[in-house]
Design an enzyme around this catalytic site. Structure first.
Site, short mmCIF file in Angstrom:
data_model
loop_
_atom_site.label_atom_id
_atom_site.label_comp_id
_atom_site.label_asym_id
_atom_site.label_seq_id
_atom_site.Cartn_x
_atom_site.Cartn_y
_atom_site.Cartn_z
N GLN A 52 5.26 -4.94 -4.86
CA GLN A 52 6.44 -4.17 -4.49
C GLN A 52 6.82 -3.25 -5.64
O GLN A 52 7.02 -3.70 -6.77
CB GLN A 52 7.61 -5.10 -4.16
CG GLN A 52 8.84 -4.35 -3.65
CD GLN A 52 9.90 -5.30 -3.09
OE1 GLN A 52 9.59 -6.44 -2.76
NE2 GLN A 52 11.12 -4.81 -2.97
N ASN A 53 6.88 -1.95 -5.37
CA ASN A 53 7.26 -0.96 -6.37
C ASN A 53 8.71 -0.55 -6.20
O ASN A 53 9.30 -0.73 -5.13
CB ASN A 53 6.36 0.29 -6.26
CG ASN A 53 4.92 -0.02 -6.60
OD1 ASN A 53 4.63 -0.91 -7.39
ND2 ASN A 53 4.01 0.72 -6.00
N VAL A 108 7.10 12.86 -5.45
CA VAL A 108 6.49 11.64 -4.92
C VAL A 108 6.02 11.91 -3.49
O VAL A 108 6.78 12.39 -2.66
CB VAL A 108 7.49 10.48 -4.95
CG1 VAL A 108 6.85 9.21 -4.37
CG2 VAL A 108 7.97 10.22 -6.36
N ASP A 150 -0.33 12.85 -1.48
CA ASP A 150 -0.81 12.16 -0.28
C ASP A 150 -0.57 13.00 0.96
O ASP A 150 -1.40 13.01 1.89
CB ASP A 150 -0.11 10.80 -0.14
CG ASP A 150 -0.49 9.84 -1.25
OD1 ASP A 150 -1.62 9.94 -1.76
OD2 ASP A 150 0.34 8.98 -1.61
#
Length: 309
Positions: free
Chosen positions: A91-92, A252, A256
């Protein structure tokens, strides 16, 4: 249209929160956390889903955090194919300090994978039909050496699976050495490391990307240039796409989102220029959001239309 799969060896359950300011020792009162799926390949699959495409995310999931991660992907209607892992999914934590606008990202090590767990993931990969696209993205967890990743890529290519690798450092260099990689997306620093020389001029970047293509290591090299967009090179073309000026809230998820958008276009058989335009549009769209949110179809389409005008 080619089918798309992603492989994430170190997935995560990401939580994001706000706090007025960050200082040592005292209690930092935070907003209620927002939980989202995390990990390179998982985010690529999510971005593809946000953009109207379909991708199946292959990953290990362990413990309550793994169950939460899988449930979140189900809520987003992202198809999954998981292997149960002994260790809990990591878990970040992402914290936004409101007083300064600064962002703090606390990234935990990935859950260790056993040899048997990796073997079962590899079996799922090798069941993918020939001609499909597999995006391998994210860091390697404890217990997995680069040699194992390379063995998996070779086996997938032998089955006729088209591999995209979005990684860095030794993992990227080693997989490129295999050759025949469909697409890689290094930044300028990573590209410099791949060719073992400084890239101080714009033409240096182009030449380095062309070297990788001409050597047969990759069919397409898309160099991420931050606010300057991206430079794309394949065997016949070289293009650069610069995004419109946008107020960035968070970077962030931009990478992706970019890979997801380009993979979607690659699956459709689009040109290099169209692929890079859509990738830059999705990456830019992700920066509009605070926290860990990925691109939205609406914002991506607006920027993409601007880039084509």
């Amino acid at each position: 249209m080619a089918r798309i799969y992603t492989l994430t060896l170190a997935p995560s359950l990401d939580s994001a929160t706000l706090t007025p300011q960050i200082y040592p020792e005292g209690k930092l009162r935070c907003s209620a956390p927002v939980f989202e799926p995390g990990g390179g390949g998982i985010n690529v699959a999510r971005a593809i889903s946000h953009l109207g495409g379909k991708a199946t995310a292959i990953f290990p999931a362990g413990g309550a955090t793994g169950e939460h991660l899988s449930a979140l992907l189900l809520d987003e209607q992202v198809a999954t194919d998981t292997v149960e892992s002994r260790d809990w999914t990591r878990q970040n934590l992402h914290v936004h300090a409101e007083s300064t606008g600064e962002q703090y990202r606390f990234v935990m090590p990935g859950a260790a994978l056993t040899d048997d767990e990796f073997r079962r993931l590899e079996e799922k990969v090798l069941m993918i039909e020939a001609g499909s696209i597999l995006v391998i993205s994210g860091s390697l967890p404890p217990g997995i050496e680069v040699a194992k990743l390379c063995s998996l890529v070779k086996a997938a290519q032998h089955k006729g699976i088209r591999c995209i690798v979005d990684s860095s450092g030794e993992a990227l260099k080693a997989t490129l050495a295999i050759g025949n990689i469909e697409l890689v997306k290094p930044n300028q620093k990573e590209l410099s490391a791949l060719v073992n020389r400084d890239l101080t001029q714009p033409d240096d970047v182009r030449q380095a990307a062309q070297e990788i293509v001409q050597s047969g290591q990759a069919h397409r090299v898309i160099v991420s240039l931050g606010p300057q967009g991206a430079l794309g090179v394949d065997a016949t073309a070289c293009v650069q796409v610069v995004p419109p000026p946008i107020k960035s809230q968070s970077t962030v998820g931009a990478g992706d989102s970019m890979v997801g958008a380009m993979t979607l276009k690659l699956a459709e058989g689009a040109s290099l220029l169209d692929m890079v335009r859509f990738g830059v549009a999705a990456g830019s769209a992700a920066t509009i959001n605070q926290g860990t949110r990925l691109c939205s179809l609406e914002n991506t389409q607006k920027i993409y239309d601007y880039l084509r005008s």
